[in-house]
Design an enzyme around this catalytic site. Structure first.
Site, PDB file in Angstrom:
ATOM      1  N   ASP A   1      29.875  11.313  -9.131  1.00  0.00           N
ATOM      2  CA  ASP A   1      30.192  10.249  -8.173  1.00  0.00           C
ATOM      3  C   ASP A   1      29.113  10.116  -7.105  1.00  0.00           C
ATOM      4  OD1 ASP A   1      30.700  12.650  -7.028  1.00  0.00           O
ATOM      5  OD2 ASP A   1      32.599  12.065  -6.089  1.00  0.00           O
TER       6      ASP A   1
ATOM      7  N   HIS B   1      -1.333   9.915 -10.919  1.00  0.00           N
ATOM      8  CA  HIS B   1       0.064   9.852 -10.474  1.00  0.00           C
ATOM      9  C   HIS B   1       0.654  11.243 -10.279  1.00  0.00           C
ATOM     10  CE1 HIS B   1       0.496   5.485 -12.107  1.00  0.00           C
ATOM     11  NE2 HIS B   1      -0.109   5.545 -10.945  1.00  0.00           N
TER      12      HIS B   1
ATOM     13  N   ASP C   1      -1.874  10.063  -0.957  1.00  0.00           N
ATOM     14  CA  ASP C   1      -1.546   8.633  -1.091  1.00  0.00           C
ATOM     15  C   ASP C   1      -0.098   8.503  -0.647  1.00  0.00           C
ATOM     16  OD1 ASP C   1      -1.011   6.038  -1.830  1.00  0.00           O
ATOM     17  OD2 ASP C   1      -1.869   6.210  -3.845  1.00  0.00           O
TER      18      ASP C   1
ATOM     19  N   ASP D   1       0.525   1.229   2.216  1.00  0.00           N
ATOM     20  CA  ASP D   1      -0.004   1.969   1.056  1.00  0.00           C
ATOM     21  C   ASP D   1      -1.398   2.472   1.415  1.00  0.00           C
ATOM     22  OD1 ASP D   1      -0.596   2.939  -1.452  1.00  0.00           O
ATOM     23  OD2 ASP D   1      -0.625   0.990  -2.453  1.00  0.00           O
TER      24      ASP D   1
ATOM     25  N   HIS E   1      -9.138   2.749 -12.711  1.00  0.00           N
ATOM     26  CA  HIS E   1      -8.101   1.791 -12.283  1.00  0.00           C
ATOM     27  C   HIS E   1      -8.724   0.613 -11.547  1.00  0.00           C
ATOM     28  CE1 HIS E   1      -8.184   3.274  -8.084  1.00  0.00           C
ATOM     29  NE2 HIS E   1      -8.163   4.497  -8.556  1.00  0.00           N
TER      30      HIS E   1
ATOM     31  N   HIS F   1      -4.162  -4.454  -5.422  1.00  0.00           N
ATOM     32  CA  HIS F   1      -2.921  -5.123  -5.836  1.00  0.00           C
ATOM     33  C   HIS F   1      -2.332  -5.780  -4.606  1.00  0.00           C
ATOM     34  CE1 HIS F   1      -0.633  -1.742  -4.041  1.00  0.00           C
ATOM     35  NE2 HIS F   1      -1.487  -0.943  -4.641  1.00  0.00           N
TER      36      HIS F   1
ATOM     37  N   HIS G   1       3.779  -2.664  -5.100  1.00  0.00           N
ATOM     38  CA  HIS G   1       3.026  -3.523  -6.024  1.00  0.00           C
ATOM     39  C   HIS G   1       3.742  -4.858  -5.945  1.00  0.00           C
ATOM     40  CE1 HIS G   1       1.373   0.163  -8.425  1.00  0.00           C
ATOM     41  NE2 HIS G   1       0.908   0.066  -7.207  1.00  0.00           N
TER      42      HIS G   1
ATOM     43  N   GLU H   1      -8.741   0.008  -2.803  1.00  0.00           N
ATOM     44  CA  GLU H   1      -8.551   1.428  -3.068  1.00  0.00           C
ATOM     45  C   GLU H   1      -9.439   1.982  -4.182  1.00  0.00           C
ATOM     46  OE1 GLU H   1      -4.745   2.354  -5.051  1.00  0.00           O
ATOM     47  OE2 GLU H   1      -4.120   0.295  -4.633  1.00  0.00           O
TER      48      GLU H   1
ATOM     49  N   TYR I   1     -12.806  10.137  -9.920  1.00  0.00           N
ATOM     50  CA  TYR I   1     -11.979  11.261 -10.374  1.00  0.00           C
ATOM     51  C   TYR I   1     -12.739  12.002 -11.469  1.00  0.00           C
ATOM     52  CZ  TYR I   1      -8.939   7.828  -8.207  1.00  0.00           C
ATOM     53  OH  TYR I   1      -8.412   6.900  -7.337  1.00  0.00           O
TER      54      TYR I   1
ATOM     55  N   ARG J   1      -9.944   9.183  -3.391  1.00  0.00           N
ATOM     56  CA  ARG J   1      -9.587   7.757  -3.272  1.00  0.00           C
ATOM     57  C   ARG J   1      -9.490   7.449  -1.788  1.00  0.00           C
ATOM     58  NH1 ARG J   1      -5.804   7.580  -6.561  1.00  0.00           N
ATOM     59  NH2 ARG J   1      -3.881   7.735  -5.350  1.00  0.00           N
TER      60      ARG J   1
ATOM     61  N   GLU K   1      -7.973   4.286   0.481  1.00  0.00           N
ATOM     62  CA  GLU K   1      -7.174   3.066   0.318  1.00  0.00           C
ATOM     63  C   GLU K   1      -6.710   2.529   1.666  1.00  0.00           C
ATOM     64  OE1 GLU K   1      -3.462   3.647  -1.868  1.00  0.00           O
ATOM     65  OE2 GLU K   1      -3.301   1.483  -2.209  1.00  0.00           O
TER      66      GLU K   1
END
Ligand code: GLY
Ligand code: MN
Ligand code: MN
Length: 438
Positions: free
Chosen positions: A36, A240, A257, A268, A347, A351, A358, A381, A385, A402, A404
């Site tokens: 619940d 990620h 990040d 972000d 990447h 965005h 996003h 950003e 890597y 990175r 950003e």
């Protein structure tokens, strides 16, 4: 900020753009975590954008076809017993007095009342596919009108996606929205500054994450805008990384990040800094490169430019630097043409950003990248890597960087909403050198 006026103005714009018809927006379904216990509820961004109403089990109906109603809300009714458990509800009266509905009904009456609102309405604006359970209810209501065709009523003949209207509106931020995004940015800046204070060799990534989340909440942010990434050493090369459970070592970089959600708007931001306070030579070389790429990309943001323009500005700097440092073989024309920089920068650079991290809004118009316009907000950003086993001199292995920021397109160029978070080598080393011993 006259926020209820802002919501009413947004509804007016949607009604005007609809031409004729009915638009339906349903709340996010409540998701069960286990037994619940529910997952934290966050209102559907479109529904919130048009109402400011943040309760579950609610539906907004906008109509140009009714003789008296333009805005109708279906909500959970007042219920003293349930409110003892779950907190106060606006209820049917509150939906009208607090949120401006012309008519409001208990959500349990939706199935019974919806067909009436759909009678003789040619076009229904509803986004199919978001919530299959709710789709069924909408289709049932249409079917019910169809069944009455012999009595002369006609059902909707077209179902169109209202996000063609709402997402275009959301892409262009109003002054009030930018003000809220600046507040989210100020909170995020404080959190990154705190992270720089608490990160040090021997501590765990989650200790830094905890300080970030504490700072968000301590300043009134509802929640993080997305799962915070706190990646040290080789974890900084995992795009990620979410476990945030590694012990940080001297000599490593820490990539953070993390952004606050405040007033339903996301921030972000990524910063990368040396845990021990000083960049090594190799770290510094790659860091300077990413920073130069980020500054070049931000300089490319202006009305009329496109996201590929911004991306190519970053990639040009990164690719040249990778050749100069010997991580990638030249000549530069081939590197750009064959994208041989991609093992290190895989990447995109930007965005949209807004209520969703996003954010919504088409990236292309007529198959072409859409030109930026004042009021758009995007991230910039770039990163590099170098995985531990990468095919290059081992001195670069395990370096992930990175940087950003969030950038508003203005009439004349761009404004960095997330300014004031240290990012030059000198600024970063200076703030780390001044860390207290706690
Ligand atoms: N934090 C998610 C992103 O940078 O896109
Ligand atoms: Mn990010
Ligand atoms: Mn981002």
């Amino acid at each position: 900020m006259a926020i209820s006026g802002e919501f009413a103005a947004r509804r007016q714009k949607v009604l005007a753009a609809m031409g004729q018809g009915v638009a339906l927006f349903a709340s996010t379904p409540v998701a069960i975590r286990n037994n619940d216990v529910e997952h934290e509820f966050r209102q559907d961004s479109d529904l919130y954008y048009l109402t400011g109403f943040d309760e579950p089990e609610s539906v907004l109906l906008l109509t140009t076809e009714h003789s008296e109603h333009r805005m109708v809300l279906f909500v959970r009714p007042r219920d003293p017993e349930r409110e003892t458990w779950d907190g106060p509800r606006a209820g049917v009266d509150g939906a009208k007095t607090l949120f401006g509905a012309d008519a409001a009904f208990p959500i349990a009456e939706l199935d019974q009342r919806l067909p009436d609102y759909l009678k003789d309405v040619r076009r229904l604006h509803y986004r199919l596919g978001n919530d299959r359970t709710f789709d069924e209810r909408v289709l049932d209501a249409i079917d019910e009108v169809r069944q009455k065709a012999r009595s002369g009523v006609t059902p909707p003949r077209e179902i169109v996606d209202p996000s063609l209207i709402t997402h275009e509106l959301r892409l262009r931020k109003s002054a009030a929205e930018i003000d809220t995004m600046l507040q989210a940015a100020a909170i995020t800046r404080d959190a990154h500054l705190r992270a720089m204070q608490v990160a040090r060799p021997g501590r765990y990534e989650y200790e830094v994450e905890a300080e970030i989340l504490r700072t968000f909440r301590a300043h009134g942010a509802e929640r993080p805008a997305y799962g915070s990434i706190v990646g040290s050493g080789p974890n900084a090369t995992v795009l990620h990384h979410r476990r945030n459970d590694r012990q940080m070592q001297d000599g490593e970089l820490l990539l953070i990040d993390a952004g606050a959600e405040f007033g339903y708007y996301a921030c972000d931001v990524t910063r990368t800094f040396p845990v021990g306070g000083k960049f090594s030579e190799a770290q510094r070389a790659l860091y300077q490169l990413v920073l130069s790429a980020q500054l070049a990309a931000i300089a490319a943001v202006r009305p009329g430019a496109t996201l590929p323009d911004v991306h190519h500005a970053a990639v040009g700097v990164l690719a040249r630097g990778l050749v100069a440092l010997g991580l990638v073989d030249g000549p530069i024309e081939d590197v750009l043409k064959n994208e041989t920089y991609k093992p290190y920068y895989m990447h995109r650079t930007s965005h949209w950003l807004g209520m969703d991290v996003h954010d919504v809004g088409d990236y292309h118009l007529d198959k072409r990248p859409r030109p930026l316009a004042p009021g758009f907000v995007l991230t910039v950003e770039p990163g590099l890597y170098v995985a531990p086993g990468a095919k290059c001199d081992p001195k670069w292995h395990g370096i992930g960087i990175r940087i950003e920021d969030d950038v508003l397109v203005t009439e004349t160029g761009a404004e960095i909403l997330t300014d004031g978070i240290p990012k030059t080598v000198a600024e970063v080393e200076q703030i780390l050198a001044a860390r207290s011993c706690s």
